[in-house]
Design a protein around this motif. Structure first.
Motif, PDB file in Angstrom:
ATOM      1  N   HIS A 108      21.134  89.686  89.166  1.00  0.00           N
ATOM      2  CA  HIS A 108      20.122  89.078  90.031  1.00  0.00           C
ATOM      3  C   HIS A 108      20.442  89.271  91.515  1.00  0.00           C
ATOM      4  N   SER A 109      21.728  89.290  91.865  1.00  0.00           N
ATOM      5  CA  SER A 109      22.127  89.337  93.281  1.00  0.00           C
ATOM      6  C   SER A 109      22.018  90.727  93.902  1.00  0.00           C
ATOM      7  N   ASP A 110      21.752  91.747  93.075  1.00  0.00           N
ATOM      8  CA  ASP A 110      21.710  93.138  93.567  1.00  0.00           C
ATOM      9  C   ASP A 110      23.041  93.558  94.183  1.00  0.00           C
ATOM     10  N   LYS A 180      20.269  79.348  90.563  1.00  0.00           N
ATOM     11  CA  LYS A 180      19.421  79.827  91.651  1.00  0.00           C
ATOM     12  C   LYS A 180      20.303  80.339  92.783  1.00  0.00           C
ATOM     13  N   TYR A 377      15.539  80.424  98.203  1.00  0.00           N
ATOM     14  CA  TYR A 377      16.189  80.905  96.989  1.00  0.00           C
ATOM     15  C   TYR A 377      15.866  82.385  96.792  1.00  0.00           C
ATOM     16  N   TYR A 378      16.879  83.165  96.501  1.00  0.00           N
ATOM     17  CA  TYR A 378      16.745  84.615  96.404  1.00  0.00           C
ATOM     18  C   TYR A 378      15.827  85.003  95.245  1.00  0.00           C
ATOM     19  N   LYS A 379      14.799  85.783  95.560  1.00  0.00           N
ATOM     20  CA  LYS A 379      13.856  86.301  94.580  1.00  0.00           C
ATOM     21  C   LYS A 379      13.250  85.179  93.719  1.00  0.00           C
ATOM     22  N   ASN A 380      12.990  84.037  94.351  1.00  0.00           N
ATOM     23  CA  ASN A 380      12.431  82.895  93.624  1.00  0.00           C
ATOM     24  C   ASN A 380      11.566  82.078  94.581  1.00  0.00           C
ATOM     25  N   SER A 381      10.400  82.616  94.901  1.00  0.00           N
ATOM     26  CA  SER A 381       9.515  81.954  95.868  1.00  0.00           C
ATOM     27  C   SER A 381       8.983  80.628  95.322  1.00  0.00           C
ATOM     28  N   THR A 384      11.633  78.055  95.902  1.00  0.00           N
ATOM     29  CA  THR A 384      11.733  77.838  97.350  1.00  0.00           C
ATOM     30  C   THR A 384      10.615  76.928  97.830  1.00  0.00           C
TER      31      THR A 384
END
Length: 520
Positions: A108-110, A180, A377-381, A384
């Motif tokens: 998930h973190s790339d 998350k 939150y990363y890739k979690n609109s 957020t």
């Protein structure tokens, strides 16, 4: 000495290091007690610049994510700060997490590159083979350095780093069971450090002892960022040691330390080589200890202060707020046992379900706003938008009251998170692991009060008819899936678990049933 101005000395971690390397190059920044090594501010700058040259040779550029699975040590700290200095994003991995979570976070973190201690390499490699992309794994000694597969470039990563640039990607448990990714910018990290500095009236003469792991937000923002932004120093051993703790404090002239209630409990039962009056005298340079990450029982709080003669300042923070939002004032100002204190560097309010601010001593949800609050939150609109209001107020998920003097008292959680020894654990994570066992048909995890950890994990299960499975088998299964911290202390077998109309396990009723059965 006149207190420092509680405004960050520069707008990025790179600029702070560069400024202090110019102003106080010979002043010690960090001491590593196991090796007797030290870094002053000038050496710190040169070290992170050298790491940046290696990063560039690896093909990294500003905004790339670098992960770490390492214990504390000189290299661990250097790599963490070098990542921020270079404009990259640090995403620590918790060695205590289960294999499933490590795989998820890496995906998930790339993450592009992972620095890993030898004992954790197999875990990371097992996770890496599940990814759709190739990552670089670099074995690293926590004190002696990384086994770099490349030579350093002539220059480090040169892109400008400013306050709004992302710096830290920390994964924290959520109520969905999937962690998350909290995105903290340079501004957030510096604000978190300055909030700590302001609350504790830190100056360049202060030195802290960091015994919490660098994969934890408390260590990163409290015992790393606070000394960095106030021009102070720290002592960084490999890990907490109850027998060595006071020796480190005395030998290295520590003036404050940040711990969790579990460590305070350990210290209460082991004084080390010195004890009684002799130990109190030896500790006369210590201004205070700081407790966070879980509620500190008032009896433990008072007992520690009486035994060691060191005031304990209870505080509160979140990963989403760069570690600190509340703190009790410094002695001799008023402190209140059972309260994490008042706001420093932030705005807070307590609201009802309609969003109206509650009057004093009326319960509601604690909200916070300030420069320390995450970007999202990363890739979690969706998450957020649920957590952050358009005007910047963050929903903490904590139920609280605020008295007439501004002191906050946390009364419960809107969310179902279990907080064990400062670690957030979503009950859903435990449930999902147990549901993946072929004999389990129902599962429900709950947190129960624990004098040592604050809370402990208990799980309840219903198994298939005629299935033969023991508690030990399920505990071993959880350990493999979840790691040590999240594995339940005990698992109890039920014929049925209490559920609501939607079929969701009702955890409060489950706790009541455990009480009726005299299990807790």
């Amino acid at each position: 000495m006149k207190p420092i101005s509680y405004i960050p000395p520069a707008d990025s971690i790179r600029a702070v290091i560069d400024r202090f390397a110019g102003e106080r190059a010979e002043q010690t920044f960090v001491v590593f007690p196991e090796t007797d090594a030290q870094l002053n501010y000038g050496q710190l700058q040169k070290t992170v610049q050298q790491h940046s040259r290696y990063f560039r040779s690896l093909g990294l550029s500003k905004g790339d994510t670098i992960s770490f699975m390492m214990e504390n040590g000189q290299t661990s700290l250097e790599l963490f700060l070098a990542t921020l200095y270079s404009g990259c994003i640090s995403s620590p991995l918790n060695p205590a997490a289960g294999q499933d979570q490590i795989s998820y976070v890496l995906e998930h973190s790339d993450t592009t590159v992972v620095f890993v201690s030898p004992q954790y390499r197999e875990q990371v490699e097992k996770a890496a083979v599940t990814l759709d992309r190739v990552i670089i794994i670099i074995e690293t000694d926590i004190d002696q350095g990384a086994k770099w597969p490349v030579a350093p470039a002539d220059e480090g990563i040169q892109a400008e780093v400013v306050g709004g640039d992302d710096g830290l990607l920390m994964y924290t448990s959520g109520t969905t069971g999937r962690p998350k990714g909290v995105i903290l910018t340079n501004t957030n990290l510096l604000a978190g450090g300055m909030n700590t500095a302001q609350a504790h009236e830190l100056t360049a003469q202060d030195r802290t002892l960091c015994v919490l792991p660098l994969c934890h937000i408390n260590a990163q923002c409290v015992t790393i960022m606070a000394p960095l932004v106030s021009g102070g120093s720290l002592v960084l051993p490999h890990s907490f040691s109850v027998s060595a703790f006071w020796n480190w404090v005395i030998e290295h002239n520590v003036t404050w330390f940040s711990v969790v209630p579990t460590i305070i409990s350990y210290l209460m039962h082991n004084e080390g080589k010195l004890s009684g009056t002799a130990l109190k005298i030896a500790l006369n340079k210590v201004r205070f200890g700081r407790s966070a990450s879980a509620a500190l029982p008032p009896s433990l709080h008072a007992g520690f202060e009486q035994k060691f003669g060191i005031p304990i300042v209870e505080t509160m923070g979140l990963t989403e707020t760069s570690a600190q939002i509340l703190s009790n004032p410094m002695p001799p100002k008023k402190n209140k046992y059972g309260s994490p204190g008042i706001a420093f560097g932030t705005q807070i309010k307590v609201i009802d379900e309609q969003g109206n601010t509650q009057p004093a001593n009326i319960e509601g949800e604690l909200m916070v706003r300030g420069d320390c609050v995450m970007r999202g939150y990363y890739k979690n609109s969706e998450a957020t938008n649920e957590a952050l209001e358009p005007d910047g107020w963050l929903h903490t998920g904590d139920l609280a009251k605020q008295d007439e003097e501004g002191f906050v008292f946390v009364t419960g959680r809107l969310k179902e998170l279990i907080i064990k020894g400062g670690e957030n654990i979503a009950p859903r994570e435990i449930d999902d692991a147990l549901y993946s066992h072929p004999s389990v048909v129902e599962a429900g995890a709950v947190g129960i009060d624990d004098q040592h950890y604050g809370q402990e994990v208990i799980a309840c299960v219903v198994i298939k008819n005629n299935a033969e499975v023991s508690e030990k088998e399920l505990l071993d299964f959880c350990f493999e899936k979840l790691g040590k911290i999240k594995t339940p202390k005990s698992i109890y077998f039920f014929e049925d678990l209490p559920k609501g109309p939607s079929g969701k396990v009702q955890r409060l009723k489950l706790v009541e049933q455990l009480k009726v059965r005299s299990i807790i």
